[in-house]
Design a protein around this motif. Structure first.
Motif, mmCIF file in Angstrom:
data_model
loop_
_atom_site.group_PDB
_atom_site.id
_atom_site.type_symbol
_atom_site.label_atom_id
_atom_site.label_comp_id
_atom_site.label_asym_id
_atom_site.label_seq_id
_atom_site.Cartn_x
_atom_site.Cartn_y
_atom_site.Cartn_z
ATOM 1 N N TYR A 145 0.836 -1.204 0.000
ATOM 2 C CA TYR A 145 0.000 0.000 0.000
ATOM 3 C C TYR A 145 0.873 1.256 0.000
ATOM 4 C CZ TYR A 145 -2.664 3.849 1.995
ATOM 5 O OH TYR A 145 -3.210 5.087 2.234
ATOM 6 N N TYR A 195 -5.947 0.055 0.173
ATOM 7 C CA TYR A 195 -5.212 -0.770 -0.789
ATOM 8 C C TYR A 195 -6.104 -1.171 -1.961
ATOM 9 C CZ TYR A 195 -2.639 -4.657 -2.824
ATOM 10 O OH TYR A 195 -1.995 -5.483 -3.706
ATOM 11 N N THR A 199 -4.859 0.147 -5.824
ATOM 12 C CA THR A 199 -4.070 -0.761 -6.645
ATOM 13 C C THR A 199 -4.594 -0.856 -8.079
ATOM 14 O OG1 THR A 199 -2.942 -2.907 -6.553
ATOM 15 C CG2 THR A 199 -5.321 -2.904 -6.196
#
Length: 762
Positions: A145, A195, A199
């Protein structure tokens, strides 16, 4: 003890393993102390040890770039634009299957360890040392992250991206340091939420919500087990495991994720096996990004909104500040575009001009009294293909448009407004012969004068012979009348009136001080002309054009409103002057050159315009509640509109009343359908006594402005003050004509232009 290389030292992998292993075991990193000096190991990113010891705010709530949605005035979507396609969602809006799948495959001990997984590090170090290569990573979900935050912060800058992902011990230690602090301040659930939102899942999709919609056309909260496993598997290598381009490899990776979920107890083996046998079940949504995807032909308006954002200081002091906010996205922009008006513009344009024609058309509608841009369209679509363009033919050069087009006789009402505002009665009569020389001298601004003799001007038809009063001269668009008028009142009142009405050159240059401006020699854009005429419709109040009603920006899980530019209104002329112009221009559509643009029973007013050589033709008109401009011509300024097919109709000569007029009529009729039909406040303008009967015009009505296409100073350069006085006579800059204006006989030795355009004369 680690094996040594034949050369007598540890391999780079073994050196890193030894360093990290010792650091972790000693608790140095976990304690946040005994960190290497800045610089030696690449820790200089923040510039100092002190700043390194502080957790940047963007690690807690990173400003994730998201899609921006542009809406019309009714809240309907126009287009979606983004630097990165992302929609941030809360953890509760992400399927539990997805949450478990990403943890299982990326960091199965996520909920058991801290920021650094000591057991995982030792396992990876041991495996990598034995294999002699990096075959297994040890980064936790928290560390990943942190790295993604730095990648996001780097944006599209390749150098910064490389720095954020470089394989150095220094970067890894910095990553560890921040991961420890993030764990302490955010907690596991928030880290997982962040996260999954940050992503990259391939196919332009950033964050799980965009990925769910891209691959399965559904929301992240509705993902089932096998869909979640597929998306979780993509993260490790979005290109390798891309299900769109390699279903077999993507399915193999998905099944690995499912098996891992069974191993850690997230699902039973039976559930994993059943999901592994299922097809991928893709339901692909094609990525849609940018103004090229705009509905109802609003691509150019969409681009105009972007230009407004990037150029208006209200959104940031510098262009870099404004660009950063735009690229970050997450904006919901409510615009002034009215769906009914926009649809009507596009239908009318499509009905009258083909995109493959030698010439194009551009049209804009604004609302008098508010400056709101209601519609904007053109015949050549927004795009990169044949007969498409990204140049917005409706706006000024600085806002994504071209250098503009000579408006011809549509400029004459501005001359009339300047005269009437200065005290001249609308019954003023001039001899107005068919052909004459410009009177000299003519006063200009700053005490200067225009003083060139022997330069002729003539009317469109030989039957146009005075004397004429202003009402009839305007209806018939008599050139010699308006030349006498501007010569009488001077140039300066006209340029000052134009400025008050927001009527300025499209290339940003100064309005030239020459009497030929009365005939529309200065290049302007349709938006400028429409908004200028809206001043007449609002009884003398000019309002700057606006395209944005409101903007909200989403940052993380919060939204805030941004300040937007407001229209500023000012009085350009008295109500009486505006009412007089409205009365004059009603005559144009009732029994003058603009009869083909009439709206039937709805009160309307307007003016035709045709430049010499017929490079451009216009109709600009209005009702009390809408003002619109239509331009037709060759944007490259090469094709004369004679012996030409436009929209499948053959024209020996194009006039403002013949082609632009019907386009204006149809677009305004549709835009105004169902709306109130207020009337103008009219004034009585008596017709002057006539000496003799002249009859009506033969054939096509004379509406042509004698705006020369010669060009002064190429793209608007005036060549100095004196050049400006003289140069504006023949042409208004921009694209120089290929031959001199046939209605002017230039005396031998007349000052030559310094423009870049061929045949450009001053």
């Amino acid at each position: 003890m680690p094996k040594k290389r034949s050369g007598g030292g540890l391999s780079p992998t073994q050196q890193a393993a030894k360093f990290l292993g010792v650091s972790v075991l000693a608790g140095a990193v976990l304690a946040g102390i005994a960190l290497p000096a800045v610089g030696a190991l690449g820790l200089a990113a923040k510039g100092s040890v002190e700043s390194f010891d502080e957790l940047p705010a963007n690690l807690k709530t990173p400003p994730l770039s998201q899609r921006t949605t542009i809406l019309d005035a009714d809240g309907g979507p126009i287009a979606t634009v983004y630097s990165r396609d992302r929609t941030v969602v809360d953890l509760k809006d992400i399927s539990p299957h997805m949450q478990k799948a990403i943890v299982a495959i990326e960091d199965s001990r996520f909920y058991q360890h801290g920021a650094v997984d000591l057991k995982g590090v030792l396992r990876a170090l041991n495996k990598n040392a034995r294999s002699g290569e990096v075959s297994e990573g040890a980064s936790t979900l928290t560390q990943q992250y942190v790295k993604n935050v730095f990648v996001e912060e780097a944006g599209d800058d390749p150098t910064k991206v490389a720095q954020a992902t470089q394989q150095t011990i220094g970067r890894k230690i910095r990553e560890l340091k921040y991961a420890i602090q993030v764990e302490e301040e955010l907690g596991k659930k928030k880290i997982l939420e962040n996260y999954l939102n940050i992503t990259f899942f391939g196919q332009q999709a950033y964050g799980v919500e965009a990925a769910a919609r891209r691959y399965f056309s559904k929301s992240a909260k509705d993902l089932n087990l096998q869909e979640s496993a597929l998306l979780a598997g993509i993260v490790q290598s979005p290109s390798r495991y891309d299900p769109v381009n390699d279903e077999a490899e993507a399915k193999r990776r998905r099944n690995i994720v499912l098996q891992r979920m069974a191993e850690v107890g997230d699902v039973s083996q039976e559930q994993a096996d059943a999901a592994s046998r299922a097809p991928l079940g893709l339901n692909i949504s094609t990525p849609k990004n940018g103004c090229i995807t705009a509905v109802k032909g609003a691509g150019f308006f969409c681009d105009y909104v972007r230009q407004v954002f990037l150029t208006d200081p209200v959104f940031g002091k510098t262009k870099e500040d404004r660009a950063r906010i735009w690229n970050q996205g997450g904006l919901t922009i409510r615009t002034t575009l009215e769906p009914q008006a926009q649809e009507s513009v596009q239908e009318s344009v499509k009905d009258h001009v083909n995109k493959s024609d030698d010439v194009a058309t551009a049209a804009t509608i604004v609302e008098p009294g508010t400056g709101k841009i209601l519609a904007m369209g053109q015949s050549r679509p927004y795009g990169f293909g044949k007969n498409e363009t990204q140049i917005n033919l409706s706006v000024d050069q600085g806002m994504g448009g071209g250098a503009g087009y000579q408006p011809g006789s549509t400029f004459k009402p501005i001359v009339a407004a300047a005269a009437i505002e200065g005290g001249m009665p609308p019954t003023k009569t001039y001899a107005s012969p068919y052909k004459m020389d410009y009177p000299t001298p003519v006063s200009a601004c700053d005490g200067r004068t225009w003083n060139e003799k022997g330069v002729p001007v003539e009317n469109e038809n030989e039957s146009e012979v005075g004397p004429y009063g202003m009402k009839e001269a305007t209806a018939k668009s008599v050139n010699t009348y308006y030349v006498e008028l501007i010569s009488d009142i001077g140039i300066c009142p006209v340029t000052q009136m134009a400025k008050k009405m927001g009527v300025e050159r499209a290339d940003g240059g100064k309005m030239q001080q020459a009497p030929s401006i009365a005939l529309g020699t200065q290049e302007m854009s349709p938006l400028t002309m429409a908004n200028g005429y809206a001043t007449f419709a609002s009884r003398g109040m000019y309002c700057t054009p606006v395209a944005i009603e409101s903007i909200s920006q989403r940052i993380g899980d919060k939204s805030k409103s941004l300040e937007v530019p407001k229209s500023t209104c000012s009085r350009a002329m008295s109500e009486k002057t505006a009412d007089t112009i409205n009365t004059l221009l009603r005559g144009v559509v009732e029994d003058g050159t603009g009869t083909e643009a009439g709206l039937g029973g709805r009160p309307s007013a307007g003016k035709t315009g045709t430049t010499d050589f017929r490079y451009a033709a216009w109709f600009v008109g209005y009702t009390p509640n809408m003002a619109g401009a239509v331009w037709v011509g060759d944007p490259a300024h090469k094709r004369k509109m004679v012996n030409i097919s436009i929209g499948g109709v053959w024209h020996s000569k194009v006039f403002g009343g013949q082609v632009p007029g019907p386009i204006w009529r149809d677009m305004m009729s549709g835009a105004l359908e169902g709306k109130e039909a207020p009337d103008f406040t009219l004034v009585d303008i008596p017709d002057p006594a006539r000496d003799r009967d002249r009859g009506d015009d033969e054939g096509n009505p004379g509406d042509g402005g004698t705006g020369g296409n010669g060009g002064t100073g190429g793209n608007g350069d005036t060549g100095g003050d004196d050049g400006g006085l003289i140069g504006g006579l023949i042409g208004g800059g921009g694209n120089g004509g290929t031959e001199p204006d046939p209605t002017f006989s230039l005396p031998e030795g007349f000052i030559q232009g310094q423009g870049n355009g061929p045949g450009g004369r001053r």
